[in-house]
Design a protein around this motif. Structure first.
Motif, PDB file in Angstrom:
ATOM      1  N   ARG A   9       0.840  -1.205   0.000  1.00  0.00           N
ATOM      2  CA  ARG A   9       0.000   0.000   0.000  1.00  0.00           C
ATOM      3  C   ARG A   9       0.874   1.254   0.000  1.00  0.00           C
ATOM      4  O   ARG A   9       0.617   2.212  -0.729  1.00  0.00           O
ATOM      5  N   GLN A  10       1.915   1.219   0.816  1.00  0.00           N
ATOM      6  CA  GLN A  10       2.837   2.350   0.903  1.00  0.00           C
ATOM      7  C   GLN A  10       3.560   2.556  -0.432  1.00  0.00           C
ATOM      8  O   GLN A  10       3.728   3.695  -0.879  1.00  0.00           O
ATOM      9  N   LEU A  11       3.972   1.478  -1.064  1.00  0.00           N
ATOM     10  CA  LEU A  11       4.627   1.586  -2.378  1.00  0.00           C
ATOM     11  C   LEU A  11       3.703   2.291  -3.381  1.00  0.00           C
ATOM     12  O   LEU A  11       4.144   3.168  -4.135  1.00  0.00           O
ATOM     13  N   ILE A  12       2.440   1.902  -3.389  1.00  0.00           N
ATOM     14  CA  ILE A  12       1.473   2.509  -4.317  1.00  0.00           C
ATOM     15  C   ILE A  12       1.320   3.992  -4.008  1.00  0.00           C
ATOM     16  O   ILE A  12       1.366   4.832  -4.912  1.00  0.00           O
ATOM     17  N   ASN A  13       1.163   4.330  -2.729  1.00  0.00           N
ATOM     18  CA  ASN A  13       0.983   5.727  -2.334  1.00  0.00           C
ATOM     19  C   ASN A  13       2.190   6.584  -2.686  1.00  0.00           C
ATOM     20  O   ASN A  13       2.049   7.767  -2.990  1.00  0.00           O
ATOM     21  N   GLU A  14       3.379   5.986  -2.653  1.00  0.00           N
ATOM     22  CA  GLU A  14       4.611   6.723  -2.969  1.00  0.00           C
ATOM     23  C   GLU A  14       4.882   6.766  -4.466  1.00  0.00           C
ATOM     24  O   GLU A  14       5.856   7.385  -4.896  1.00  0.00           O
ATOM     25  N   GLY A  15       4.059   6.097  -5.267  1.00  0.00           N
ATOM     26  CA  GLY A  15       4.238   6.120  -6.713  1.00  0.00           C
ATOM     27  C   GLY A  15       5.121   5.014  -7.245  1.00  0.00           C
ATOM     28  O   GLY A  15       5.446   5.010  -8.440  1.00  0.00           O
ATOM     29  N   ASN A  16       5.542   4.080  -6.406  1.00  0.00           N
ATOM     30  CA  ASN A  16       6.349   2.938  -6.854  1.00  0.00           C
ATOM     31  C   ASN A  16       5.422   1.826  -7.338  1.00  0.00           C
ATOM     32  O   ASN A  16       5.419   0.710  -6.814  1.00  0.00           O
ATOM     33  N   VAL A  17       4.649   2.151  -8.359  1.00  0.00           N
ATOM     34  CA  VAL A  17       3.564   1.294  -8.802  1.00  0.00           C
ATOM     35  C   VAL A  17       4.066  -0.008  -9.424  1.00  0.00           C
ATOM     36  O   VAL A  17       3.517  -1.080  -9.145  1.00  0.00           O
ATOM     37  N   ILE A  21       3.106  -3.700  -8.148  1.00  0.00           N
ATOM     38  CA  ILE A  21       2.453  -4.692  -9.015  1.00  0.00           C
ATOM     39  C   ILE A  21       3.239  -6.003  -8.992  1.00  0.00           C
ATOM     40  O   ILE A  21       2.661  -7.086  -8.874  1.00  0.00           O
ATOM     41  N   SER A  22       4.551  -5.906  -9.074  1.00  0.00           N
ATOM     42  CA  SER A  22       5.390  -7.105  -9.028  1.00  0.00           C
ATOM     43  C   SER A  22       5.219  -7.842  -7.699  1.00  0.00           C
ATOM     44  O   SER A  22       5.060  -9.073  -7.674  1.00  0.00           O
ATOM     45  N   CYS A  23       5.238  -7.101  -6.589  1.00  0.00           N
ATOM     46  CA  CYS A  23       5.054  -7.708  -5.259  1.00  0.00           C
ATOM     47  C   CYS A  23       3.682  -8.365  -5.144  1.00  0.00           C
ATOM     48  O   CYS A  23       3.558  -9.470  -4.593  1.00  0.00           O
ATOM     49  N   LEU A  24       2.654  -7.699  -5.646  1.00  0.00           N
ATOM     50  CA  LEU A  24       1.298  -8.249  -5.570  1.00  0.00           C
ATOM     51  C   LEU A  24       1.155  -9.507  -6.414  1.00  0.00           C
ATOM     52  O   LEU A  24       0.533 -10.479  -5.977  1.00  0.00           O
ATOM     53  N   ASN A  25       1.731  -9.498  -7.602  1.00  0.00           N
ATOM     54  CA  ASN A  25       1.669 -10.697  -8.446  1.00  0.00           C
ATOM     55  C   ASN A  25       2.360 -11.872  -7.765  1.00  0.00           C
ATOM     56  O   ASN A  25       1.851 -12.998  -7.782  1.00  0.00           O
ATOM     57  N   ASP A  26       3.522 -11.616  -7.144  1.00  0.00           N
ATOM     58  CA  ASP A  26       4.217 -12.673  -6.401  1.00  0.00           C
ATOM     59  C   ASP A  26       3.359 -13.169  -5.251  1.00  0.00           C
ATOM     60  O   ASP A  26       3.262 -14.378  -5.011  1.00  0.00           O
ATOM     61  N   LEU A  27       2.749 -12.247  -4.540  1.00  0.00           N
ATOM     62  CA  LEU A  27       1.915 -12.594  -3.389  1.00  0.00           C
ATOM     63  C   LEU A  27       0.724 -13.453  -3.808  1.00  0.00           C
ATOM     64  O   LEU A  27       0.426 -14.470  -3.184  1.00  0.00           O
ATOM     65  N   ILE A  28       0.080 -13.063  -4.888  1.00  0.00           N
ATOM     66  CA  ILE A  28      -1.084 -13.811  -5.385  1.00  0.00           C
ATOM     67  C   ILE A  28      -0.681 -15.215  -5.819  1.00  0.00           C
ATOM     68  O   ILE A  28      -1.369 -16.198  -5.535  1.00  0.00           O
ATOM     69  N   LEU A  29       0.471 -15.326  -6.485  1.00  0.00           N
ATOM     70  CA  LEU A  29       0.934 -16.626  -6.965  1.00  0.00           C
ATOM     71  C   LEU A  29       1.315 -17.576  -5.829  1.00  0.00           C
ATOM     72  O   LEU A  29       1.161 -18.789  -5.963  1.00  0.00           O
ATOM     73  N   THR A  30       1.819 -17.025  -4.732  1.00  0.00           N
ATOM     74  CA  THR A  30       2.313 -17.877  -3.649  1.00  0.00           C
ATOM     75  C   THR A  30       1.331 -18.023  -2.496  1.00  0.00           C
ATOM     76  O   THR A  30       1.598 -18.796  -1.565  1.00  0.00           O
ATOM     77  N   ALA A  31       0.224 -17.325  -2.534  1.00  0.00           N
ATOM     78  CA  ALA A  31      -0.741 -17.378  -1.433  1.00  0.00           C
ATOM     79  C   ALA A  31      -1.404 -18.746  -1.358  1.00  0.00           C
ATOM     80  O   ALA A  31      -1.680 -19.375  -2.380  1.00  0.00           O
ATOM     81  N   SER A  32      -1.678 -19.172  -0.140  1.00  0.00           N
ATOM     82  CA  SER A  32      -2.316 -20.474   0.048  1.00  0.00           C
ATOM     83  C   SER A  32      -3.826 -20.405  -0.148  1.00  0.00           C
ATOM     84  O   SER A  32      -4.482 -21.428  -0.311  1.00  0.00           O
ATOM     85  N   SER A  33      -4.377 -19.194  -0.145  1.00  0.00           N
ATOM     86  CA  SER A  33      -5.813 -19.023  -0.380  1.00  0.00           C
ATOM     87  C   SER A  33      -6.020 -17.741  -1.180  1.00  0.00           C
ATOM     88  O   SER A  33      -5.150 -16.872  -1.214  1.00  0.00           O
ATOM     89  N   PRO A  36      -8.615 -11.433  -1.916  1.00  0.00           N
ATOM     90  CA  PRO A  36      -9.331 -10.316  -2.537  1.00  0.00           C
ATOM     91  C   PRO A  36      -8.656  -8.971  -2.308  1.00  0.00           C
ATOM     92  O   PRO A  36      -8.651  -8.123  -3.197  1.00  0.00           O
ATOM     93  N   GLU A  37      -8.040  -8.785  -1.143  1.00  0.00           N
ATOM     94  CA  GLU A  37      -7.392  -7.499  -0.868  1.00  0.00           C
ATOM     95  C   GLU A  37      -6.206  -7.264  -1.800  1.00  0.00           C
ATOM     96  O   GLU A  37      -5.945  -6.137  -2.213  1.00  0.00           O
ATOM     97  N   ALA A  38      -5.491  -8.324  -2.155  1.00  0.00           N
ATOM     98  CA  ALA A  38      -4.367  -8.190  -3.082  1.00  0.00           C
ATOM     99  C   ALA A  38      -4.865  -7.744  -4.457  1.00  0.00           C
ATOM    100  O   ALA A  38      -4.252  -6.884  -5.102  1.00  0.00           O
ATOM    101  N   TYR A  39      -5.978  -8.313  -4.897  1.00  0.00           N
ATOM    102  CA  TYR A  39      -6.544  -7.897  -6.193  1.00  0.00           C
ATOM    103  C   TYR A  39      -7.042  -6.452  -6.138  1.00  0.00           C
ATOM    104  O   TYR A  39      -6.910  -5.699  -7.104  1.00  0.00           O
ATOM    105  N   TYR A  40      -7.615  -6.067  -4.999  1.00  0.00           N
ATOM    106  CA  TYR A  40      -8.052  -4.678  -4.821  1.00  0.00           C
ATOM    107  C   TYR A  40      -6.857  -3.726  -4.928  1.00  0.00           C
ATOM    108  O   TYR A  40      -6.903  -2.726  -5.652  1.00  0.00           O
TER     109      TYR A  40
END
Length: 92
Positions: A9-17, A21-33, A36-40
């Protein structure tokens, strides 16, 4: 997990979009369930980049996983904005 999402969230707010995005994609791929918050947050990151379609797609995914997600309101607001701009194009 919340700490990781807060960092993203902080990365997005600081403009490190792109990093967010890379962190979120990794998180989604490795999550055990499904996360929805990651997609948001991914939708927010794409919106900040100006990628409206990417934002809408990710908001929709968050909504499909959790109908009460804040993505529902974000998607609704984006659709209002897009509908407003599209109507203006026809009035020129």
């Amino acid at each position: 997990m919340n700490e990781r999402l807060n960092h993203i969230r902080q990365l997005i707010n600081e403009g490190n979009v792109d990093t967010a995005i890379s962190c979120l994609n990794d998180l989604i791929l490795t999550a055990s369930s499904p996360m929805p918050e990651a997609y948001y947050l991914l939708g927010n990151a794409f919106r900040k980049k100006g990628d409206w379609q990417g934002a809408l797609n990710n908001y929709q995914e968050a909504i499909s996983l959790d109908p009460d997600s804040p993505a529902a309101e974000a998607r609704s607001m984006m659709m209002d904005i897009l509908n407003f701009y599209n109507k203006d194009m026809f009035n020129q």
